[in-house]
Write an enzyme that holds these catalytic residues in place. Sequence first.
Site, PDB file in Angstrom:
ATOM      1  N   ARG A 255       4.304   3.386  -1.477  1.00  0.00           N
ATOM      2  CA  ARG A 255       2.913   3.806  -1.289  1.00  0.00           C
ATOM      3  C   ARG A 255       2.754   5.322  -1.040  1.00  0.00           C
ATOM      4  O   ARG A 255       2.287   5.742   0.032  1.00  0.00           O
ATOM      5  CB  ARG A 255       2.240   2.996  -0.175  1.00  0.00           C
ATOM      6  CG  ARG A 255       2.368   1.506  -0.385  1.00  0.00           C
ATOM      7  CD  ARG A 255       1.552   0.707   0.589  1.00  0.00           C
ATOM      8  NE  ARG A 255       0.196   0.506   0.124  1.00  0.00           N
ATOM      9  CZ  ARG A 255      -0.718  -0.207   0.768  1.00  0.00           C
ATOM     10  NH1 ARG A 255      -0.416  -0.774   1.903  1.00  0.00           N
ATOM     11  NH2 ARG A 255      -1.931  -0.338   0.287  1.00  0.00           N
TER      12      ARG A 255
ATOM     13  N   LYS B 294     -13.404  -6.074   2.714  1.00  0.00           N
ATOM     14  CA  LYS B 294     -12.645  -5.160   3.578  1.00  0.00           C
ATOM     15  C   LYS B 294     -12.392  -3.844   2.854  1.00  0.00           C
ATOM     16  O   LYS B 294     -12.672  -2.767   3.379  1.00  0.00           O
ATOM     17  CB  LYS B 294     -11.305  -5.812   3.958  1.00  0.00           C
ATOM     18  CG  LYS B 294     -10.351  -4.882   4.659  1.00  0.00           C
ATOM     19  CD  LYS B 294      -9.065  -5.576   5.071  1.00  0.00           C
ATOM     20  CE  LYS B 294      -7.981  -5.558   4.021  1.00  0.00           C
ATOM     21  NZ  LYS B 294      -7.436  -4.233   3.693  1.00  0.00           N
TER      22      LYS B 294
ATOM     23  N   ARG C 187      -5.734  -9.175  10.274  1.00  0.00           N
ATOM     24  CA  ARG C 187      -6.220  -7.830   9.931  1.00  0.00           C
ATOM     25  C   ARG C 187      -7.280  -7.863   8.840  1.00  0.00           C
ATOM     26  O   ARG C 187      -8.043  -6.910   8.701  1.00  0.00           O
ATOM     27  CB  ARG C 187      -5.063  -6.968   9.420  1.00  0.00           C
ATOM     28  CG  ARG C 187      -4.261  -6.287  10.490  1.00  0.00           C
ATOM     29  CD  ARG C 187      -3.233  -5.382   9.851  1.00  0.00           C
ATOM     30  NE  ARG C 187      -3.765  -4.747   8.664  1.00  0.00           N
ATOM     31  CZ  ARG C 187      -3.068  -4.473   7.561  1.00  0.00           C
ATOM     32  NH1 ARG C 187      -1.808  -4.747   7.492  1.00  0.00           N
ATOM     33  NH2 ARG C 187      -3.654  -3.899   6.532  1.00  0.00           N
TER      34      ARG C 187
HETATM   35  C1  UD1 Z   1      -5.800  -0.345  -2.523  1.00  0.00           C
HETATM   36  C2  UD1 Z   1      -6.098  -1.537  -1.655  1.00  0.00           C
HETATM   37  C3  UD1 Z   1      -4.922  -2.488  -1.648  1.00  0.00           C
HETATM   38  C4  UD1 Z   1      -4.527  -2.865  -3.064  1.00  0.00           C
HETATM   39  C5  UD1 Z   1      -4.346  -1.627  -3.921  1.00  0.00           C
HETATM   40  C6  UD1 Z   1      -4.107  -1.948  -5.386  1.00  0.00           C
HETATM   41  C7  UD1 Z   1      -7.571  -0.619   0.026  1.00  0.00           C
HETATM   42  C8  UD1 Z   1      -7.759  -0.274   1.453  1.00  0.00           C
HETATM   43  N1  UD1 Z   1      -6.350  -1.078  -0.305  1.00  0.00           N
HETATM   44  O1  UD1 Z   1      -4.672   0.304  -1.942  1.00  0.00           O
HETATM   45  O2  UD1 Z   1      -5.294  -3.647  -0.915  1.00  0.00           O
HETATM   46  O3  UD1 Z   1      -3.314  -3.583  -3.027  1.00  0.00           O
HETATM   47  O4  UD1 Z   1      -5.516  -0.784  -3.842  1.00  0.00           O
HETATM   48  O5  UD1 Z   1      -5.155  -2.698  -5.902  1.00  0.00           O
HETATM   49  O6  UD1 Z   1      -8.475  -0.553  -0.780  1.00  0.00           O
HETATM   50  N2  UD1 Z   1       0.197   5.440  -5.974  1.00  0.00           N
HETATM   51  C9  UD1 Z   1       0.967   6.574  -6.142  1.00  0.00           C
HETATM   52  N3  UD1 Z   1       0.525   7.738  -5.598  1.00  0.00           N
HETATM   53  C10 UD1 Z   1      -0.637   7.831  -4.911  1.00  0.00           C
HETATM   54  C11 UD1 Z   1      -1.415   6.680  -4.744  1.00  0.00           C
HETATM   55  C12 UD1 Z   1      -0.974   5.488  -5.290  1.00  0.00           C
HETATM   56  O7  UD1 Z   1       2.027   6.520  -6.773  1.00  0.00           O
HETATM   57  O8  UD1 Z   1      -0.981   8.921  -4.453  1.00  0.00           O
HETATM   58  C13 UD1 Z   1       0.650   4.149  -6.550  1.00  0.00           C
HETATM   59  C14 UD1 Z   1       0.949   3.103  -5.462  1.00  0.00           C
HETATM   60  O9  UD1 Z   1       2.247   3.211  -4.973  1.00  0.00           O
HETATM   61  C15 UD1 Z   1       0.700   1.810  -6.207  1.00  0.00           C
HETATM   62  C16 UD1 Z   1      -0.428   2.166  -7.170  1.00  0.00           C
HETATM   63  O10 UD1 Z   1      -0.416   3.592  -7.282  1.00  0.00           O
HETATM   64  O11 UD1 Z   1       1.835   1.465  -6.964  1.00  0.00           O
HETATM   65  C17 UD1 Z   1      -1.781   1.684  -6.716  1.00  0.00           C
HETATM   66  O12 UD1 Z   1      -2.098   2.248  -5.483  1.00  0.00           O
HETATM   67  P1  UD1 Z   1      -3.608   2.481  -5.022  1.00  0.00           P
HETATM   68  O13 UD1 Z   1      -4.547   2.006  -6.070  1.00  0.00           O
HETATM   69  O14 UD1 Z   1      -3.714   3.877  -4.556  1.00  0.00           O
HETATM   70  O15 UD1 Z   1      -3.685   1.516  -3.795  1.00  0.00           O
HETATM   71  P2  UD1 Z   1      -4.302   1.779  -2.364  1.00  0.00           P
HETATM   72  O16 UD1 Z   1      -5.532   2.586  -2.484  1.00  0.00           O
HETATM   73  O17 UD1 Z   1      -3.245   2.215  -1.431  1.00  0.00           O
END
Ligand code: UD1
Length: 418
Positions: A121, A22, A397
Amino acid sequence: MKKYLINGGNSLFGEIDIESSKNGLLPILSATILTQEECVIHNVPDFLDIKNMVNILIHTGLKCKYDGNTLVINGSNANCNEVGLELTSPLRSSIYTMGAYLGRFKKAKISYPGGCDIGIRPIDLHIRGLKDLGAKIIEQHGNIYCDGSEMRGDKVFLDFPSVGATVNIMLAGVLIEGTTIIYNCAKEPEIVDLQNFLNAMGAKIKGAGSSTITIKGVKKLHKVNWTPIGDRIVAGTYMIACAMCGGKIKLNNCIYEHNEYLINLLSRAGCNILYKDNSIVMETTRRPKSIQKIETMPYPAFATDLQPQIMALQCVSSGNSIIVENLYETRYKHVPELIKMGANIIVKNQTAFINGVDKLYGAEVKASDLRAGAGLVLAGLCAKGYTTINSIEHILRGYDNFDGKLQSLGADIKIIND
Ligand code: UD1
């Protein structure tokens, strides 16, 4: 409203095919926005997050046609660079339209993404990274306005290896002049698959899988025929199910390295696991031994998306264990539900202390998000008696025919209507 009804206690035996990833497919579908030519994607699973992303593509003006589980996408007439809350709120990955629209149209207006309710997030890293490439971005009245007319390749330093930010910068960087280098990028297998997909379309990207990705901008991307990688989180979910219920299962369409960390943990818990020809075969007959400490971290360490499932395993393992959730502030919503089933868990800040019990007992519980729901399904499969899981729309989902595949392994699980 649909629910799962599970009569626990059956061991699992048999063989299943793991669906496409996914979290790998969602960036790939977003990347199809970048070309005017045809993209043919095979093994597209039938669940809501994918359908919601396809709806965004259709809204953008791409033609999407299913031929069985092959999706044929044609973006020759794509013309829309705006997407509102109705389409962005159902899924986190809708944020990838920001990079994809900037790449294709050099302009975007998008609403904030939704997704699982597991923490704050933020998207600050996405926005800062795109600004480093010269995009002008303003956040106003719940919308994000982006102007990429002066974007060009540059260095981007991520404070944290965010999966989503890495994807967005790759999507925005592939069609701009100059070289983009992303330092401290995410190393997840889904990022490698995105690199491979984009390169198959004519992009010049290298380094995915390491902590630095280099993108040499190209003028256009061409047609592609693609089969995504198997879903390591889904494979991990079935492996943990087998560790809890006992039995012998074969999972096809897996890549060993993607599950190596988990395989190591489950071997320590007492499971026998073999890998051959893209299949994982695991067998276990004994009560699992507790794994003393597990911390969620970016790949290649233990995935936060398997935390609820491994917690369910620790609940029935012999001994005590600790889980530290480092990624999301509120990703312990399955804990009170597991406690209803007889689990012995105490949470202090981001750490869960688990005292393994001999048995869990069936109860009526609620899935608060996708993976929390999967953890509860596993608890129900090994519990004594009947478990009813409410709010399974979260689980639907992200798992393809979850109940059907578990049934084929011998589990007593079915969907019932309220
Ligand atoms: C992706 C996955 C999700 C998984 C996560 C971590 C997809 C669609 N989703 O989510 O299933 O749980 O990776 O492996 O691929 N963060 C910030 N600022 C940002 C972006 C992220 O502070 O701009 C923080 C988030 O709050 C979190 C961490 O970084 O604590 C990891 O987030 P991220 O790797 O970005 O996760 P997603 O891409 O949202």
